[in-house]
Design an enzyme around this catalytic site. Structure first.
Site, mmCIF file in Angstrom:
data_model
loop_
_atom_site.group_PDB
_atom_site.id
_atom_site.type_symbol
_atom_site.label_atom_id
_atom_site.label_comp_id
_atom_site.label_asym_id
_atom_site.label_seq_id
_atom_site.Cartn_x
_atom_site.Cartn_y
_atom_site.Cartn_z
ATOM 1 N N PRO A 137 42.747 54.177 45.414
ATOM 2 C CA PRO A 137 42.892 53.890 46.841
ATOM 3 C C PRO A 137 43.939 52.822 47.093
ATOM 4 C CG PRO A 137 40.593 54.157 46.313
ATOM 5 C CD PRO A 137 41.337 54.204 45.003
ATOM 6 N N CYS A 138 44.827 53.101 48.042
ATOM 7 C CA CYS A 138 46.034 52.285 48.173
ATOM 8 C C CYS A 138 45.972 51.245 49.281
ATOM 9 C CB CYS A 138 47.226 53.192 48.427
ATOM 10 S SG CYS A 138 47.122 54.176 49.937
ATOM 11 N N GLN A 139 44.889 51.208 50.077
ATOM 12 C CA GLN A 139 44.900 50.318 51.238
ATOM 13 C C GLN A 139 45.074 48.854 50.850
ATOM 14 O OE1 GLN A 139 42.660 52.635 50.578
ATOM 15 N NE2 GLN A 139 42.094 53.818 52.390
ATOM 16 N N PHE A 141 46.981 47.666 48.664
ATOM 17 C CA PHE A 141 48.357 47.377 48.301
ATOM 18 C C PHE A 141 49.354 47.734 49.398
ATOM 19 C CE2 PHE A 141 46.223 48.686 44.284
ATOM 20 C CZ PHE A 141 46.257 47.461 43.639
#
Length: 404
Positions: A137-139, A141
């Site tokens: 999950p990228c939120q 970064f």
């Protein structure tokens, strides 16, 4: 643990108490203080739900995907001649999409922290895993996250990926995230070191620019790749478009111009013209009986429609939000985002006075038209915004195949 074994249940198990049928279904508890910042209300917090597929190994290299979302990376590997064994994710609509589009594949819906190695091996049986892939999950970064910081607990989810690397012992690993990871502490170097130690491979990372592989969207992703016994050479990922390839980048117009025009709240279920270029022909491969899905326009208020109509192509729709633009037919799309817990429309259609349909968002991500997204417009935006473009994933998969 809940196990679904009925082979007819190839998408989201019917026992889950969620409404995934609405076209614009907004979580009713989005302001609940017990829900953490940017946490989707459709995250499955109960015991993991295991659905055992009915695949027979076909001799192709095998893939398991963690944090799979709706399955963009898996689809790209499938395009490159791999067999997908299993997908795992916490977002219920995403697992519904994954199951619908990967018939017979095993799925796990739930928090990866709660999934045991034994549970996953039970779903895989005796089939070895050649490639373990994951889009953590990228939120935590993302440059679009105003609250991003190195201590965000989501930044540690890569450790769960490493846990299954140790258990499954794949021949290759692929971990993907957004470009913002590079500017968040020393997390990139840490992941390279930890993943190398866990896998016994030399894992390296590099930015990949999605338009170089045929995607009509200026999306930059950071990929970590490792293969057994050799060091992966990123130059083996062959570009198909852009400088030195002889093929121009695909534009928004290349991607969308054959899809039926719509007004706000209108829907089309079939095409009204033939494909006009190679990209559109590729997107329509496998379509039966002219059937078009996910082409439902958002139901905007009159003032939003008027605002889109008076905005020129390529210009911002709002003075304070320059990332929300009306797309230009002659240019790449900017990066699509998922929109956090309240995903609203991000882009205006270049010629129609409305936001994009999920099919149009899929086209900009290089999902073919045969791929159906479950969960309605809002959750469709979440899934398409979080996804890895399949054509980018296909290029990576073809390069890794040489090492296998």
């Amino acid at each position: 643990m809940i196990i679904m074994t009925d082979p007819k249940h190839t998408n989201h198990p019917s026992s889950i108490p969620l409404n995934l049928s609405g076209e614009d279904d907004v979580p009713v508890n989005r302001w609940d203080k017990s829900v953490e910042v940017e946490e989707n209300s459709y995250y499955w917090k109960g015991e993991p739900i295991m659905h055992k597929g009915n695949l027979t190994p076909n001799g192709q290299p095998t893939v398991v995907e963690l944090f799979c979302g709706c399955g963009g990376t898996s689809l790209g590997f499938e395009m490159a001649g791999y067999q997908i064994l299993l997908g795992a994710d916490i977002l219920a609509p995403a697992i519904a999409s994954f199951g619908k589009n990967h018939t017979g594949v095993s799925t796990i819906l739930g928090d990866i922290h709660k999934v045991t190695v034994e549970q996953m091996k039970a779903l895989l049986g005796n089939t070895p895993v050649d490639v373990l892939i994951g889009g953590v999950p990228c939120q935590g970064f993302s440059l679009n996250n105003r609250k991003r910081h190195a201590g965000d607990k989501r930044n540690k989810l890569y450790l769960e990926f490493i846990r299954f690397v140790k258990a499954l012992r794949p021949k290759a690993v692929v971990l993907e995230n957004v470009s913002g990871m590079k500017s968040t502490g020393n997390i990139v170097e840490t992941i390279e070191r930890d993943l190398s130690e866990a896998s016994g491979m030399t894992v390296r990372s590099q930015f990949l620019y999605a338009p170089d592989y045929g995607v009509p969207q200026s999306r930059l992703r950071l990929l970590f790749v490792g293969v057994r016994e050799k060091e992966f050479d990123f130059s083996s990922i062959k570009k198909t478009h852009g400088p030195d390839t002889g093929r121009a980048y695909n534009t928004v117009g290349d991607a969308l111009s054959d899809l039926p025009h719509l007004k706000a709240n209108e829907k089309a279920t079939s095409y009204d013209q033939e494909p006009q270029n190679d990209y559109q022909r590729l997107m329509r491969e496998g379509i039966v009986a002219n059937r078009l899905t996910n082409h439902q326009a958002p139901n905007h208020p009159a003032d939003v429609i008027a605002n889109i109509a008076r905005t020129k192509q390529g210009e911002p729709l709002y003075e304070r939000y320059h990332q929300r633009i009306r797309l230009s037919l002659s240019d790449l799309s900017p990066t699509q985002v998922s929109g956090g817990i309240r995903p609203s429309f991000q882009f205006g259609h270049p010629t129609d006075a409305r936001g994009l349909t999920i099919r149009e968002r899929c086209r900009l991500q290089s999902f073919p038209d045969r791929f159906e997204v479950s969960g309605g417009i809002v959750q469709g935006r979440v899934q398409t915004g979080n996804a890895v473009p399949p054509l980018l994933a296909r290029a990576v998969a073809l390069a890794i195949k040489q090492y296998l």
